[in-house]
Design a protein around this motif. Sequence first.
Motif, PDB file in Angstrom:
ATOM      1  N   GLY A 252       1.225  -1.157  -0.008  1.00 11.20           N
ATOM      2  CA  GLY A 252       0.069   0.085  -0.018  1.00 11.20           C
ATOM      3  C   GLY A 252       1.041   1.274  -0.124  1.00 11.20           C
ATOM      4  O   GLY A 252       1.646   1.620   1.023  1.00 11.20           O
ATOM      5  N   SER A 255       2.090   3.734   2.922  1.00  8.92           N
ATOM      6  CA  SER A 255       1.867   3.094   4.356  1.00  8.92           C
ATOM      7  C   SER A 255       3.079   2.522   4.848  1.00  8.92           C
ATOM      8  O   SER A 255       3.729   1.461   4.070  1.00  8.92           O
ATOM      9  CB  SER A 255       0.846   1.969   4.110  1.00  8.92           C
ATOM     10  OG  SER A 255       0.760   1.147   5.570  1.00  8.92           O
ATOM     11  N   ARG A 297      -7.679  -7.109  -3.570  1.00  8.53           N
ATOM     12  CA  ARG A 297      -7.545  -5.753  -2.765  1.00  8.53           C
ATOM     13  C   ARG A 297      -6.274  -5.063  -3.393  1.00  8.53           C
ATOM     14  O   ARG A 297      -5.271  -4.927  -3.234  1.00  8.53           O
ATOM     15  CB  ARG A 297      -6.811  -6.361  -1.336  1.00  8.53           C
ATOM     16  CG  ARG A 297      -6.857  -5.261  -0.546  1.00  8.53           C
ATOM     17  CD  ARG A 297      -6.535  -5.616   1.014  1.00  8.53           C
ATOM     18  NE  ARG A 297      -6.338  -4.329   1.860  1.00  8.53           N
ATOM     19  CZ  ARG A 297      -7.182  -3.964   2.392  1.00  8.53           C
ATOM     20  NH1 ARG A 297      -8.622  -4.207   2.404  1.00  8.53           N
ATOM     21  NH2 ARG A 297      -6.994  -2.888   3.415  1.00  8.53           N
ATOM     22  N   PRO A 298      -6.981  -4.157  -4.421  1.00 10.38           N
ATOM     23  CA  PRO A 298      -6.244  -3.684  -5.416  1.00 10.38           C
ATOM     24  C   PRO A 298      -5.270  -2.535  -4.632  1.00 10.38           C
ATOM     25  O   PRO A 298      -4.015  -1.797  -5.172  1.00 10.38           O
ATOM     26  CB  PRO A 298      -7.119  -2.875  -6.399  1.00 10.38           C
ATOM     27  CG  PRO A 298      -8.323  -3.790  -6.473  1.00 10.38           C
ATOM     28  CD  PRO A 298      -8.361  -4.367  -5.050  1.00 10.38           C
ATOM     29  N   GLN A 299      -5.985  -1.797  -3.506  1.00 15.74           N
ATOM     30  CA  GLN A 299      -5.055  -0.843  -2.787  1.00 15.74           C
ATOM     31  C   GLN A 299      -4.085  -1.379  -1.759  1.00 15.74           C
ATOM     32  O   GLN A 299      -3.480  -0.474  -1.217  1.00 15.74           O
ATOM     33  CB  GLN A 299      -6.229  -0.074  -1.808  1.00 15.74           C
ATOM     34  CG  GLN A 299      -6.719  -0.958  -0.621  1.00 15.74           C
ATOM     35  CD  GLN A 299      -7.826  -1.879  -0.978  1.00 15.74           C
ATOM     36  OE1 GLN A 299      -7.933  -2.295  -1.907  1.00 15.74           O
ATOM     37  NE2 GLN A 299      -8.797  -2.034   0.184  1.00 15.74           N
ATOM     38  N   THR A 303      -3.764   0.847   3.654  1.00 17.88           N
ATOM     39  CA  THR A 303      -3.858   2.149   2.524  1.00 17.88           C
ATOM     40  C   THR A 303      -4.403   3.214   3.655  1.00 17.88           C
ATOM     41  O   THR A 303      -4.765   2.842   4.712  1.00 17.88           O
ATOM     42  CB  THR A 303      -4.880   1.962   1.722  1.00 17.88           C
ATOM     43  OG1 THR A 303      -5.180   3.222   0.880  1.00 17.88           O
ATOM     44  CG2 THR A 303      -6.321   1.737   2.376  1.00 17.88           C
ATOM     45  N   LYS A 305      -6.483   6.926   4.037  1.00 13.39           N
ATOM     46  CA  LYS A 305      -7.479   7.734   3.496  1.00 13.39           C
ATOM     47  C   LYS A 305      -6.786   9.280   3.534  1.00 13.39           C
ATOM     48  O   LYS A 305      -6.874   9.556   4.647  1.00 13.39           O
ATOM     49  CB  LYS A 305      -8.482   7.700   4.694  1.00 13.39           C
ATOM     50  CG  LYS A 305      -9.235   5.922   4.426  1.00 13.39           C
ATOM     51  CD  LYS A 305     -10.635   6.160   5.285  1.00 13.39           C
ATOM     52  CE  LYS A 305     -11.228   4.555   5.465  1.00 13.39           C
ATOM     53  NZ  LYS A 305     -12.387   4.635   6.142  1.00 13.39           N
TER      54      LYS A 305
END
Length: 308
Positions: A252, A255, A297-299, A303, A305
């Motif tokens: 991610g 992160s 889960r592409p993110q 991840t 916000k």
Amino acid sequence: MFGDYSIGDLGAIFAMQGFAGLILFSVYLLMALGLAIIFGQMGVINMAHGEFMILGAYVTYLCSTFFQSYLPSLFPISFFVAMGLAFLASGAMGMLVEWGLIRFLYKRPLDTLLATWGLSLILQQAYRSIFGAREVGVELPAWLIGSVQVTDTIEVPINGLFVMAVTILITCAVALLIFRSRFGQQVRAVMANRAMAGAVGIDTEKVDRYTFGLGCGIAGVAGSAFTMIGSTGPTSGQLYIVDTFLIVVFGGAASLVGTIASAFSISQTQSTLEFFLSGSMAKVLTLLAVVGILMLRPQGLFTLKVRR
């Protein structure tokens, strides 16, 4: 795959490969930390990141050779000096590249990718012209040679333990810098809303330059760590750049926790599979597993916000 081994043998194998995976994890994490800062915080696809790592490795080689030739009595501490110089050299080159190239290509990811890919080829040829095409190795101080006997069948190399300790210290330092310092607040502010950050008085160009330099400097330290587990050549950095991008995307972007978790899972999986399968097959299976998870889960694993 496991039928030829007893339970005791499998336990020893998994333990040994686990420790080997931790060493690989350390190099991956140091590379990915720098790339996560550049890609995650700035959105720059730096295909020359591996060459910044190799610059740190060559600086370590030169420093080791210098201490051996002119300051042999101080050779035991040469590696600490080399890591500091590797960080400064790679960081300074990173800031120069940001000033001379990257700052004109923000918000143009394809152009950035192509420009940094060309830069990587230029740096590879420069290393080949300066240091030669052959790989070079760094002679380690005596206190980094040997291993610690954990059990009758398990040994842990001392240089691996040292690399892991350095990785832990740098990871903690990066976390404190990003989340507990004024500079880190400015970096996160620019990432969240560049226009608003500039409106409140933050010098966004200066933050970009220092952020890019920091990411490249950490890659230089990764190069110092790399000299403990492999020899250094002009194209050695390209062997790690794909895995590093994979770690950053899988964990991610932006992160820190995701980068750590991703580097650990990929390094451990790859290290264990390489014992039972070929190295190329281990990479293929690891890549397929990561791609499968990213489809769900592409993110990435973690991840942030962020308001846009």
